[in-house]
Enzyme design. Structure first.
Site, PDB file in Angstrom:
ATOM      1  N   LYS A 182       0.854  -1.192   0.000  1.00 48.67           N
ATOM      2  CA  LYS A 182       0.000   0.000   0.000  1.00 48.67           C
ATOM      3  C   LYS A 182       0.888   1.238   0.000  1.00 48.67           C
ATOM      4  CE  LYS A 182      -1.621   2.342   3.314  1.00 48.67           C
ATOM      5  NZ  LYS A 182      -1.265   3.670   2.771  1.00 48.67           N
ATOM      6  N   GLU A 260      12.058   1.514   8.457  1.00 49.28           N
ATOM      7  CA  GLU A 260      12.889   2.665   8.045  1.00 49.28           C
ATOM      8  C   GLU A 260      12.126   3.902   8.489  1.00 49.28           C
ATOM      9  OE1 GLU A 260      15.772   2.640   6.610  1.00 49.28           O
ATOM     10  OE2 GLU A 260      15.990   0.603   5.891  1.00 49.28           O
ATOM     11  N   CYS A 294      14.194  11.771   4.597  1.00 49.87           N
ATOM     12  CA  CYS A 294      14.454  11.276   5.952  1.00 49.87           C
ATOM     13  C   CYS A 294      15.917  11.456   6.365  1.00 49.87           C
ATOM     14  CB  CYS A 294      14.074   9.819   6.045  1.00 49.87           C
ATOM     15  SG  CYS A 294      14.894   8.846   4.792  1.00 49.87           S
ATOM     16  N   GLU A 392      11.675  16.407  13.386  1.00 49.90           N
ATOM     17  CA  GLU A 392      11.998  16.543  11.958  1.00 49.90           C
ATOM     18  C   GLU A 392      11.167  17.680  11.375  1.00 49.90           C
ATOM     19  OE1 GLU A 392      10.748  12.710  10.432  1.00 49.90           O
ATOM     20  OE2 GLU A 392      12.464  12.663   9.110  1.00 49.90           O
TER      21      GLU A 392
HETATM   22  P1  NAD Z   1       3.632   8.180   7.806  1.00 47.75           P
HETATM   23  O1  NAD Z   1       4.202   7.302   8.853  1.00 47.75           O
HETATM   24  O2  NAD Z   1       2.570   9.123   8.201  1.00 47.75           O
HETATM   25  O3  NAD Z   1       3.016   7.299   6.632  1.00 47.75           O
HETATM   26  C1  NAD Z   1       3.763   6.305   5.964  1.00 47.75           C
HETATM   27  C2  NAD Z   1       2.813   5.247   5.428  1.00 47.75           C
HETATM   28  O4  NAD Z   1       2.146   4.610   6.500  1.00 47.75           O
HETATM   29  C3  NAD Z   1       1.726   5.791   4.518  1.00 47.75           C
HETATM   30  O5  NAD Z   1       1.467   4.844   3.522  1.00 47.75           O
HETATM   31  C4  NAD Z   1       0.523   5.897   5.451  1.00 47.75           C
HETATM   32  O6  NAD Z   1      -0.699   5.811   4.798  1.00 47.75           O
HETATM   33  C5  NAD Z   1       0.740   4.679   6.320  1.00 47.75           C
HETATM   34  N1  NAD Z   1       0.124   4.763   7.642  1.00 47.75           N
HETATM   35  C6  NAD Z   1      -0.011   5.850   8.428  1.00 47.75           C
HETATM   36  N2  NAD Z   1      -0.583   5.509   9.602  1.00 47.75           N
HETATM   37  C7  NAD Z   1      -0.797   4.170   9.542  1.00 47.75           C
HETATM   38  C8  NAD Z   1      -1.354   3.221  10.448  1.00 47.75           C
HETATM   39  N3  NAD Z   1      -1.806   3.569  11.650  1.00 47.75           N
HETATM   40  N4  NAD Z   1      -1.429   1.940  10.064  1.00 47.75           N
HETATM   41  C9  NAD Z   1      -0.965   1.562   8.863  1.00 47.75           C
HETATM   42  N5  NAD Z   1      -0.431   2.397   7.958  1.00 47.75           N
HETATM   43  C10 NAD Z   1      -0.347   3.693   8.296  1.00 47.75           C
HETATM   44  O7  NAD Z   1       4.854   8.902   7.148  1.00 47.75           O
HETATM   45  P2  NAD Z   1       4.871   9.975   5.959  1.00 47.75           P
HETATM   46  O8  NAD Z   1       4.448  11.298   6.486  1.00 47.75           O
HETATM   47  O9  NAD Z   1       4.149   9.450   4.764  1.00 47.75           O
HETATM   48  O10 NAD Z   1       6.427   9.979   5.585  1.00 47.75           O
HETATM   49  C11 NAD Z   1       7.341  10.804   6.207  1.00 47.75           C
HETATM   50  C12 NAD Z   1       8.123  10.062   7.271  1.00 47.75           C
HETATM   51  O11 NAD Z   1       8.791   8.949   6.682  1.00 47.75           O
HETATM   52  C13 NAD Z   1       9.209  10.900   7.891  1.00 47.75           C
HETATM   53  O12 NAD Z   1       9.251  10.693   9.267  1.00 47.75           O
HETATM   54  C14 NAD Z   1      10.481  10.371   7.237  1.00 47.75           C
HETATM   55  O13 NAD Z   1      11.642  10.579   7.975  1.00 47.75           O
HETATM   56  C15 NAD Z   1      10.155   8.945   7.075  1.00 47.75           C
HETATM   57  N6  NAD Z   1      10.988   8.340   6.034  1.00 47.75           N
HETATM   58  C16 NAD Z   1      11.963   7.465   6.408  1.00 47.75           C
HETATM   59  C17 NAD Z   1      12.778   6.900   5.436  1.00 47.75           C
HETATM   60  C18 NAD Z   1      13.852   5.911   5.813  1.00 47.75           C
HETATM   61  O14 NAD Z   1      14.340   5.231   4.918  1.00 47.75           O
HETATM   62  N7  NAD Z   1      14.208   5.768   7.075  1.00 47.75           N
HETATM   63  C19 NAD Z   1      12.608   7.233   4.087  1.00 47.75           C
HETATM   64  C20 NAD Z   1      11.600   8.143   3.757  1.00 47.75           C
HETATM   65  C21 NAD Z   1      10.788   8.683   4.745  1.00 47.75           C
END
Ligand code: NAD
Length: 490
Positions: A182, A260, A294, A392
């Site tokens: 997803k 990640e 990130c 962040e």
């Molecule tokens: P997010 O955690 O809000 O969402 C990520 C994914 O999880 C999305 O697909 C979202 O729909 C899903 N999601 C959200 N809540 C959920 C739940 N309760 N149950 C299941 N799925 C759920 O993150 P974001 O805002 O989309 O992305 C930004 C974050 O990602 C930042 O914190 C960034 O640092 C991190 N990031 C980390 C890496 C890495 O490799 N470490 C790479 C890119 C981004």
């Protein structure tokens, strides 16, 4: 001959389940918004638990045959997928820019970056060796073999709509796993386009299944995977809060997890640094994707002796960055992903200024460009009581902290629950050795701001998660080790 798809062909609106493009079971849809204009690009399936379950059913049916393919047969399919992605670099880059807001050149760069993981894992999949264990008793032969872990659920963020999902699907398929996935609700289109190309490359029905969903419905859909004991692994990139939730909720069926998660990367500039190189390195790492990365430096610590010179040079360069629509080839910084993101950036800057930070350049929203634009910003006199020090910011904001000693800088750099990336600039070899060992991070850039590569292990320590993507370690997360003990051989 490679089939060519146009941008219109690649804008898909249905789920891919069992090799078929299907609407959500109840027909629900949600809008995908262009963050630059606020216009709707397309309406896609708004999936719920029934769709997630159907995807798992398909992945379960496809698993036995896929697991039994030869590694080189899987590699051939992955190589074809890679070639198709590369052949569509231009249109995929455009699609990324359209739905995510990164400038076109970066969109194309992401396509090449994502594709590099596909070819990497096609090759790595051919080298899944086990061990023959030296005999410990006569008549017994012991060995360890690696097997695909089973069905993998991949959940990805919006900031790299192609690369994040490619670097999960590719190792999973190379290992012999089947996938349910997803993408983020802000950027589902690129993932669907990628799935179409995977299908075109010959990935069999049910081996890769993708569903799209709005935030709330997506949470319910993923919950179905978390509870389903057939799903043996969750690979997630996103925020730390959601990563912890997934770890908690998947505990009942003890799934393997790769997480990640968020970062709060420090970037240290010592008095003995090459200042021009440090400015260039910071620009490259901080302003990629408008700071929505990130591994972006979130806190920049500069030693007192070079603080003024560094700040001046940096502010000049940052002030000259061109902000504009992602699809305009001259733009260097596009819109932020959504209102929530731009509000957070403004909140961090306002909080910092209220606590004594000085704006060297930027510092404001850019309503003349659109609702989601924020000016590239440099703030001097940052302190550790400001929100941007512990959260962040995920935007084009550089806070500059002044430090005196190496010890102080390291203490401040490590004073965070996160540990994804860290960077430092110094020309002293002894310091280089000391600081690279002392920094608590999964990735350290030493006199270098561009650190990502498919050949390198990408991942964090502390609350930035666990597991590694890319490199020769990246397949391990999708494999389990089986120990074989054969007796009666005397
Ligand atoms: P997010 O955690 O809000 O969402 C990520 C994914 O999880 C999305 O697909 C979202 O729909 C899903 N999601 C959200 N809540 C959920 C739940 N309760 N149950 C299941 N799925 C759920 O993150 P974001 O805002 O989309 O992305 C930004 C974050 O990602 C930042 O914190 C960034 O640092 C991190 N990031 C980390 C890496 C890495 O490799 N470490 C790479 C890119 C981004």
């Amino acid at each position: 001959m490679t089939r060519r798809f146009s941008l219109e062909d690649l804008i898909l609106t249905a789920n891919l389940i069992d090799g078929r493009w299907l609407s959500a079971a109840d027909g629900a849809r949600f809008a995908v918004i262009d963050p630059g204009t606020g216009n709707t690009i397309a309406e896609v399936a708004d999936s719920g638990p029934a769709d997630a379950h159907a995807a798992t059913d398909a992945a379960a049916r496809a698993l036995p045959a896929w697991r039994d393919t030869l590694p080189k047969e899987r590699a051939a399919i992955l190589d074809r997928w890679h070639d198709l992605i590369v052949a569509h670099e231009e249109v995929l880059g455009e699609l990324i820019s359209l739905e995510q807001g990164k400038p076109l050149a970066e969109g194309r760069g992401e396509v090449a970056y994502g594709a590099s993981y596909v070819t990497w894992f096609a090759d790595e999949g051919r080298r899944i060796y086990g061990d023959i264990i030296p005999a410990q008793q006569r008549g017994k032969r012991m060995s360890a073999v690696k097997e695909p872990i089973g069905i993998v659920a991949a959940i990805t963020p919006w900031n790299f709509p192609l690369a994040m999902i490619a670097r999960k699907i590719a190792p999973a398929l190379a290992a012999g796993c089947t996938v349910v996935g997803k993408p983020a609700e802000d950027t589902p289109l690129t993932a669907l386009a990628l799935a179409l190309l995977a299908q075109e490359a010959g990935v069999p029905a049910g081996v890769l299944n993708l569903i799209t969903a709005s935030r709330e419905r997506g949470i319910a859909a993923v919950a179905d995977w978390l509870e389903d004991s057939r799903v043996r692994k969750i690979t997630f990139t996103g925020s730390t809060a959601v990563g912890k939730y997934l770890a908690r909720e998947s505990a009942a069926t003890l799934k393997k997890l790769s997480l990640e998660l968020g970062g709060n990367a420090p970037f240290l500039v010592f008095d003995d640094a090459d200042i021009d190189a440090a400015v260039s390195g910071l620009l490259a790492s901080k302003f990629r994707n408008g700071g929505q990365t990130c591994v972006c430096p979130n806190r920049v610590y500069v030693q007192a002796g070079v603080y003024d010179a560094f700040s001046r040079k940096l502010a000049d360069k940052v002030g000259a960055l061109r902000v504009g629509p992602a699809t305009d080839p001259s733009s260097q910084i596009g819109p932020m992903i959504n209102t929530r993101a731009v509000d957070k950036i403004a909140r961090h800057v306002d909080d910092a200024v209220a606590k004594g930070a000085r704006v060297l350049t930027g510092g404001t929203r850019l309503p003349e460009c659109g609702a989601h634009y924020f000016a590239p910003t440099v703030l001097a006199n940052a302190t550790d009581d400001m929100q941007l020090c512990c959260e962040e910011t995920f935007g084009p904001v550089v806070p500059l902290f002044r430090f005196d000693s190496e010890e102080d800088a390291l203490r401040a750099a490590n004073d965070t629950p996160f540990g994804l990336a860290a960077y430092f600039y110094s020309q002293d070899v002894r310091r280089t050795d000391r600081v690279s060992r002392a920094l608590e991070a999964g990735i350290v850039g030493i006199n270098e701001g561009a650190i990502s590569s498919e050949a390198a292990p990408f991942g964090g320590v502390k609350e930035s998660g666990y597991g590694r993507e890319g490199s020769r370690y990246g397949l391990d997360d999708y494999l389990s080790i089986k120990y074989l003990c054969q007796g009666g051989l005397e």
